[in-house]
Design an enzyme around this catalytic site. Structure first.
Site, PDB file in Angstrom:
ATOM      1  N   GLY A   8      40.087  41.878  50.902  1.00 10.06           N
ATOM      2  CA  GLY A   8      40.417  42.087  49.287  1.00 10.06           C
ATOM      3  C   GLY A   8      39.325  43.140  48.750  1.00 10.06           C
ATOM      4  CG  LEU A  10      41.397  48.365  47.728  1.00 15.74           C
ATOM      5  CD1 LEU A  10      42.699  48.815  47.767  1.00 15.74           C
ATOM      6  CD2 LEU A  10      40.426  49.522  47.328  1.00 15.74           C
ATOM      7  CG  ASP A  34      42.996  44.952  48.938  1.00 15.77           C
ATOM      8  OD1 ASP A  34      41.874  44.488  48.285  1.00 15.77           O
ATOM      9  OD2 ASP A  34      44.045  44.859  48.613  1.00 15.77           O
ATOM     10  NE  ARG A  36      45.370  46.035  45.341  1.00 18.92           N
ATOM     11  CZ  ARG A  36      44.570  46.656  44.393  1.00 18.92           C
ATOM     12  NH1 ARG A  36      44.656  48.017  44.049  1.00 18.92           N
ATOM     13  NH2 ARG A  36      43.316  45.982  44.120  1.00 18.92           N
ATOM     14  CE1 TYR A 141      40.145  31.258  41.861  1.00 19.85           C
ATOM     15  CE2 TYR A 141      38.967  30.081  40.300  1.00 19.85           C
ATOM     16  CZ  TYR A 141      39.117  31.199  41.190  1.00 19.85           C
ATOM     17  OH  TYR A 141      38.021  32.178  41.175  1.00 19.85           O
TER      18      TYR A 141
HETATM   19  C1  AKB Z   1      38.199  33.173  36.923  1.00 23.11           C
HETATM   20  O1  AKB Z   1      38.211  33.341  35.660  1.00 23.11           O
HETATM   21  O2  AKB Z   1      39.490  32.808  37.399  1.00 23.11           O
HETATM   22  C2  AKB Z   1      37.244  33.781  37.669  1.00 23.11           C
HETATM   23  C3  AKB Z   1      36.271  32.649  38.061  1.00 23.11           C
HETATM   24  C4  AKB Z   1      35.484  31.859  37.097  1.00 23.11           C
HETATM   25  O3  AKB Z   1      36.350  32.248  39.065  1.00 23.11           O
HETATM   26  N1  AKB Z   1      36.555  34.792  37.079  1.00 23.11           N
END
Ligand code: AKB
Length: 315
Positions: A8, A10, A34, A36, A141
């Site tokens: 990652g 880039l 990366d 790309r 996430y």
């Molecule tokens: C996001 O906002 O997803 C990131 C983080 C705080 O992990 N910047």
């Protein structure tokens, strides 16, 4: 760290970290990768390879070819993109991580990957969130980040792999844009202050989140990787932060340099609800005590530097 592979490279962190590592460890000792290519210094001014991190064999081959002893795994989707494409996020964020850990195990590399304030959730204590606390994130996430922290701990305990990591807050920089994060408003506001003299924030006033200026984030990565392992009790996922801020605070600081700057709001419910599930401020005491973390830039110093550098870029 003698010969370092970055994934990652880039992205927002990778673009600047590649530069710093090349300067510190020598251009030929940093292999940027990366999915790309572009025409940036990362590709043109040193070793660069195309790598899709979900391709375990390709990652192993590149690591072997360059005989690396360190892997810094940055490739990942950020919070807002991951929320829009949760299955892709699971496959990329977790698949890439497990591949990078496996290559590190097979080739005996030191390992770093970032976690995030996104690893916390709505029932985490909101102010001065402790290092060790409740982690029940409600975003894909966040699920990836908590699982990642645990997986890195597992590779350390099970295989003795030298894994290390930081829980980054929002990172602010004038070099490469973040893209797909919840904290991106705190970068965009500076660009638009210079370009238009105004900004419409998708994060509501009064929403506090931790942030850090990129030079402090890069120093934190290098200092943690160079830290004496005997002193690290937490290893993976140290809380680190430089400031806890909300949009009006940034606007007030910008107005010290651009008095006519205006801020208004058009709140994005998805990113606002992600932000509302994250801490207002986190406690970085463990990072300070175990490896001497400190941030040089507060909001005032960062704002001055951001606006100066963006003006220079524009000229
Ligand atoms: C996001 O906002 O997803 C990131 C983080 C705080 O992990 N910047």
């Amino acid at each position: 760290m003698k010969k370092i592979l970055l994934t990652g490279a880039l992205g927002q962190i990778g673009t600047e970290l590649t530069d710093k590592l090349r300067k510190t460890y020598g251009t030929d000792n940093v292999i940027a990768t990366d999915i790309r290519e572009n025409d940036s210094h990362v590709v043109k001014d040193g070793l660069f390879e195309i790598l899709d991190v979900t391709d375990a064999a390709a990652m192993a081959e590149i690591a072997q070819k360059h005989k690396v002893d360190t892997i810094i795994h940055l490739a990942a989707l950020l919070s807002a993109t991951a929320e829009a494409k949760p299955l892709l996020a699971w496959n990329l964020n977790m698949g890439g991580l497990v591949n990078a850990l496996e290559v590190s195990r097979e080739q005996n590399c030191q390992f770093f990957t970032p976690s995030s304030i996104g690893a916390f959730g709505p029932i985490t204590p909101k102010s001065l969130t402790p290092q060790d606390t409740i982690q029940r994130p409600t975003t894909m996430y966040g699920v990836n980040k908590v699982a990642g922290e645990l997986l890195c701990d597992y590779y350390y305990h099970k295989f003795g792999l030298d894994t290390r990591g930081l829980r980054f807050p929002g990172l602010i920089s004038y070099v490469a844009p973040p893209g797909g994060g919840t904290t991106d408003y705190a970068v965009e506001i500076y660009y638009e202050a210079i370009e238009k003299g105004s900004y419409t924030s998708y994060i509501d006033k009064g929403t506090y989140m931790d942030m850090m200026y990129m030079p402090d984030a890069l120093n934190a990565i290098v200092n943690l990787m160079e830290a004496d392992p005997a002193k690290l009790k937490h290893r993976n996922s140290f809380n680190v932060t430089a400031m806890s801020i909300e949009p009006e605070m940034v606007a007030a600081e910008i107005r010290k340099h651009i008095p006519s700057f205006t801020l208004d709001y058009n709140v994005d419910p998805v990113r606002q609800s992600i932000a509302d599930s994250w801490p207002d401020s986190i406690d970085a005491t463990a990072a300070k005590e175990e490896w001497g973390f400190e941030a040089e830039y507060d909001l005032e110093k960062m704002t001055k530097d951001m606006l100066t550098k963006l003006e220079e870029k524009k000229a």
